[in-house]
Design a protein around this motif. Structure first.
Motif, PDB file in Angstrom:
ATOM      1  N   PHE A 190      -5.370  16.800   2.868  1.00  0.00           N
ATOM      2  CA  PHE A 190      -6.090  16.019   1.864  1.00  0.00           C
ATOM      3  C   PHE A 190      -6.008  14.541   2.225  1.00  0.00           C
ATOM      4  O   PHE A 190      -5.091  14.094   2.923  1.00  0.00           O
ATOM      5  CB  PHE A 190      -5.476  16.245   0.479  1.00  0.00           C
ATOM      6  N   SER A 191      -6.956  13.779   1.743  1.00  0.00           N
ATOM      7  CA  SER A 191      -6.948  12.344   2.028  1.00  0.00           C
ATOM      8  C   SER A 191      -5.751  11.688   1.340  1.00  0.00           C
ATOM      9  O   SER A 191      -5.560  11.842   0.133  1.00  0.00           O
ATOM     10  CB  SER A 191      -8.237  11.693   1.539  1.00  0.00           C
ATOM     11  N   TYR A 196       1.552  17.763  -1.197  1.00  0.00           N
ATOM     12  CA  TYR A 196       0.469  16.809  -0.983  1.00  0.00           C
ATOM     13  C   TYR A 196       0.271  15.993  -2.264  1.00  0.00           C
ATOM     14  O   TYR A 196       0.367  16.496  -3.364  1.00  0.00           O
ATOM     15  CB  TYR A 196      -0.825  17.515  -0.570  1.00  0.00           C
ATOM     16  N   GLY A 197       0.043  14.695  -2.073  1.00  0.00           N
ATOM     17  CA  GLY A 197      -0.134  13.798  -3.212  1.00  0.00           C
ATOM     18  C   GLY A 197       1.107  13.013  -3.571  1.00  0.00           C
ATOM     19  O   GLY A 197       1.026  12.030  -4.317  1.00  0.00           O
ATOM     20  N   GLU A 198       2.294  13.420  -3.040  1.00  0.00           N
ATOM     21  CA  GLU A 198       3.515  12.663  -3.312  1.00  0.00           C
ATOM     22  C   GLU A 198       3.576  11.422  -2.418  1.00  0.00           C
ATOM     23  O   GLU A 198       3.059  11.409  -1.298  1.00  0.00           O
ATOM     24  CB  GLU A 198       4.762  13.523  -3.046  1.00  0.00           C
ATOM     25  N   THR A 212       0.842  -1.190   0.000  1.00  0.00           N
ATOM     26  CA  THR A 212       0.000   0.000   0.000  1.00  0.00           C
ATOM     27  C   THR A 212       0.875   1.237   0.000  1.00  0.00           C
ATOM     28  O   THR A 212       1.876   1.295   0.722  1.00  0.00           O
ATOM     29  CB  THR A 212      -0.912   0.024   1.240  1.00  0.00           C
ATOM     30  N   THR A 213       0.522   2.204  -0.820  1.00  0.00           N
ATOM     31  CA  THR A 213       1.273   3.456  -0.877  1.00  0.00           C
ATOM     32  C   THR A 213       0.451   4.562  -0.216  1.00  0.00           C
ATOM     33  O   THR A 213      -0.729   4.731  -0.508  1.00  0.00           O
ATOM     34  CB  THR A 213       1.570   3.860  -2.327  1.00  0.00           C
ATOM     35  N   ILE A 214       1.097   5.283   0.701  1.00  0.00           N
ATOM     36  CA  ILE A 214       0.447   6.410   1.378  1.00  0.00           C
ATOM     37  C   ILE A 214       0.964   7.703   0.759  1.00  0.00           C
ATOM     38  O   ILE A 214       2.176   7.912   0.653  1.00  0.00           O
ATOM     39  CB  ILE A 214       0.746   6.404   2.887  1.00  0.00           C
ATOM     40  N   LYS A 215       0.032   8.556   0.358  1.00  0.00           N
ATOM     41  CA  LYS A 215       0.391   9.846  -0.201  1.00  0.00           C
ATOM     42  C   LYS A 215       0.542  10.885   0.911  1.00  0.00           C
ATOM     43  O   LYS A 215       0.001  10.720   2.007  1.00  0.00           O
ATOM     44  CB  LYS A 215      -0.692  10.318  -1.178  1.00  0.00           C
ATOM     45  N   ALA A 216       1.265  11.942   0.622  1.00  0.00           N
ATOM     46  CA  ALA A 216       1.395  13.040   1.580  1.00  0.00           C
ATOM     47  C   ALA A 216       0.057  13.757   1.702  1.00  0.00           C
ATOM     48  O   ALA A 216      -0.490  14.205   0.696  1.00  0.00           O
ATOM     49  CB  ALA A 216       2.481  14.008   1.138  1.00  0.00           C
ATOM     50  N   VAL A 238     -13.931   8.574   1.062  1.00  0.00           N
ATOM     51  CA  VAL A 238     -13.026   9.578   0.511  1.00  0.00           C
ATOM     52  C   VAL A 238     -12.050   8.913  -0.450  1.00  0.00           C
ATOM     53  O   VAL A 238     -11.778   7.712  -0.366  1.00  0.00           O
ATOM     54  CB  VAL A 238     -12.235  10.300   1.627  1.00  0.00           C
ATOM     55  N   THR A 239     -11.545   9.714  -1.372  1.00  0.00           N
ATOM     56  CA  THR A 239     -10.520   9.252  -2.306  1.00  0.00           C
ATOM     57  C   THR A 239      -9.279  10.117  -2.149  1.00  0.00           C
ATOM     58  O   THR A 239      -9.338  11.202  -1.542  1.00  0.00           O
ATOM     59  CB  THR A 239     -11.025   9.336  -3.752  1.00  0.00           C
ATOM     60  N   VAL A 240      -8.172   9.635  -2.684  1.00  0.00           N
ATOM     61  CA  VAL A 240      -6.914  10.385  -2.582  1.00  0.00           C
ATOM     62  C   VAL A 240      -7.111  11.783  -3.183  1.00  0.00           C
ATOM     63  O   VAL A 240      -7.617  11.926  -4.297  1.00  0.00           O
ATOM     64  CB  VAL A 240      -5.781   9.655  -3.320  1.00  0.00           C
TER      65      VAL A 240
END
Length: 621
Positions: free
Chosen positions: A513-514, A612-614, A473-477, A566-568
């Protein structure tokens, strides 16, 4: 360095002078006894330029400074009144083991310079004799020899002084008791009684025919006993004659009980320890030096290595040499230096190369704290390398039963302390053992060590390439800012990973952000934290700032509700970074995987700026 300003900052950050019950220092660190360790701002102390690290272990709060420690200590003593504060009667709630470690450390730390000086003088004499520059019959040899012997012969008096400070009793009365054990008349009476086969008595009580020169345990036990007798003498002495009666009662009772009971017990224990070590040497002489060689870095990190120093001294006093403690520490110290020097060679960072090279040189010479805290523990792989090198070198020294004759700080500079006996074999084997330790740790570190960013990137890439069959699983900032390790969060719940593993971000924008596709599990009424759960069962918490619960929702706006999908990239919360800071709160935001134990690996990239998102965390089932 402005030592005065630095000292003032340290005193303030450990909770102020009123929080300090006593302070000593060794070669590289300030050793505080604090009333309340929680009042010390550990993270701020670590950030101070000139501080290599902090260790709250063994009943002491230790601030690692390096070679400047004596100057800092001097300034602290000048701006405080710690002579008086050290006599505090505050209740001590520490565990028994912590008290013992602190006591041993406090007694031996102040006298180490004298013991080291004596050991080095003996080492110099050994070199001069080995190269035929002087003879044992020369006056030069005899003068330097008795200069060196003074610290060892009068060791009970030195220990009496430091023990009195630790047990909070009269220092000069304690030194008098040490003098009683070494008085020429007492020594002559013991020798005469031994020769005639008779006994010594005082008031009909038998005195053991023991020799206390160079002894360790008897005087420590006697001063400890005195610390209980002195208050009683003070209590029962009439005010008008207390000045005379208190020291009289203290000296008479403690002196007689010391000669009749306590001294012989201490002497017997020391003798039995020496005999046990000799028996162990005959059965498995390689074992203890190997363990000491491997584990000394961990003992130093916790301050418990001072528990080994008396054993080494006792061995030399009872057996004439030490084959387990100082040889093992020699292997460990130089191995730490070898690992640090490997980092200096391999690192691409100028700052790390400079620190590692100077710390490595210092370590192979016998002072390891700069290497231990500045390099080895910091990057871990050098620590593992030092443990391997120390174990291998300790094993070699143990197998050949290498003997240390005079002590000193274990390192290359004190190798002459292995000159003694009837040959030069111990000295030669000590050189070989030290070389093995350095080479093994150096090579191991060259193989294992990588600069942090390179190591993390390689680790993540290799995991992605090789573990294709595993659910990753990858977690985004969730927000933009500086990504840092959880260890930088000034709250032990997060920094000690009590809630779970993860990362923290120091935000530059007030929007969260999620980071996953999942469900909002909980939104706290104060809006400062939100809990999420992804579709694969991963649970996480985003905690905006520290103690921001006290704002009761002020400066926060929530854009989702409990139970929402929620979505990324979905905006969860926005907050006013500037106003929260103006209110006096830290905005650092921990992102924690609260069910960390359910996963085999949680890999985070920190010490960099993220948007955010990275990608910031990789989680492997």
């Amino acid at each position: 360095m402005n030592y005065k300003k630095f000292a003032e900052d340290i005193v303030t950050l450990v909770g102020g002078e009123n929080n300090i019950t006593s302070l000593t220092h060794c070669a590289t660190r300030l050793r505080f006894n604090l009333k309340d360790n929680n009042k010390a701002n550990t993270e701020e102390i670590k950030k101070r330029k000139g501080v290599m690290g902090v260790a709250a272990k063994g009943g002491q709060y230790q601030v690692i400074i390096g070679s400047d420690v004596a100057n800092v200590y001097k300034e602290i003593m000048a701006i405080t009144n710690l002579e008086d504060s050290s006599k505090s009667n505050e209740k001590d709630d520490r565990k028994p083991l912590a008290k013992v470690i602190d006591t041993v450390s406090g007694i031996f730390t102040p006298i180490l310079p004298a013991i080291t000086a004596a050991g080095m003088l003996k080492a110099v004499l050994s070199v001069l004799i080995a190269f035929n520059l002087i003879t044992k019959e020369s006056q030069t040899y005899q003068v330097i020899n008795f200069m060196a012997d003074a610290a060892f012969y009068f060791l009970p008096i030195l220990l009496a002084s430091s023990a009195a400070k630790k047990f909070k009793t009269n220092q000069y009365m304690a030194m008098m008791l040490g003098g009683i054990l070494l008085h020429p008349s007492f020594v002559s009476m013991v020798d005469a009684a031994k020769e005639a086969g008779t006994s010594l008595k005082v008031f009909g009580l038998p005195i053991s025919l023991a020799s206390y020169s160079s002894s360790v345990l008897p005087i420590i036990l006697i001063v400890w006993f005195m610390s209980y007798i002195e208050p009683i003498a003070d209590k029962i002495s009439p005010k008008a004659i207390k000045f005379f009666s208190k020291p009289l009662i203290t000296a008479l009772i403690t002196g007689i009980i010391g000669l009749v009971v306590i001294g012989p017990i201490g002497y017997l224990i020391s003798d039995k320890v020496g005999s046990a070590i000799k028996a162990l040497e005959a059965v498995a002489g390689w074992l203890v030096p190997t363990l000491v060689g491997a584990l000394t870095p961990l003992l130093v990190a916790t301050g418990t290595h001072y528990g080994l120093v008396p054993i080494g001294i006792n061995n030399r006093m009872t057996l004439g040499y030490d084959t387990i403690i100082y040889p093992g520490m020699l292997a460990s110290n130089v191995a730490q230096g070898g690992a640090a020097l490997a980092v200096a060679l391999k690192s691409k960072k100028t700052e790390i190369k400079q620190l590692a090279s100077s710390a490595g040189i210092t370590a192979v010479c016998g002072i390891t704290e700069p290497a231990l805290y500045g390099i080895n523990i910091r990057f871990r792989k050098p620590l593992y390398s030092a443990i391997i090198g120390g174990a291998v070198g300790g094993l070699f020294l143990g197998i050949f039963g290498v003997r240390n004759y005079t002590g000193g700080s274990p390192g290359l500079l004190t190798l002459p302390s292995y000159i003694g006996g009837n040959s030069m074999s111990d000295f030669i084997y000590a050189i070989i053992g030290a070389t093995i330790s350095i080479v093994v740790s150096f090579v191991a570190c060259l193989v294992l060590y990588k600069d942090e960013e390179e190591a993390v990137e390689e680790n993540l890439n290799s995991q992605e390439k090789t573990i294709k069959s595993v659910n990753m699983t990858t977690i985004k900032a969730p927000l933009t800012g500086a990504a840092v390790s959880l260890k930088n969060v000034n709250d032990p719940v997060f920094s000690d990973e009590i809630m779970g593993k993860g990362i923290a971000i120091i935000p530059t924008e007030g929007k969260v952000f999620s980071p996953i596709n999942g469900t909002v599990e909980k939104i706290y009424d104060t809006k400062h934290a939100i809990a999420l759960k992804d579709d694969n069962g991963l649970e996480m918490m985003i905690h905006i700032g520290l103690d921001t619960v006290k704002l009761e929702g002020k400066h926060f706006n929530v854009h989702v509700n409990k139970g929402d999908k929620v979505t990324v990239g979905k905006l969860l919360v926005d907050f006013d970074v500037k106003k929260i800071k103006e209110e006096g709160y830290d905005t650092i935001t921990p992102i924690v995987i609260t069910n960390s134990r359910e996963f085999s690996e949680i890999l985070a990239i920190d010490d960099k700026t993220v948007k955010y998102g990275e990608d910031i965390i990789k989680i492997i089932k």
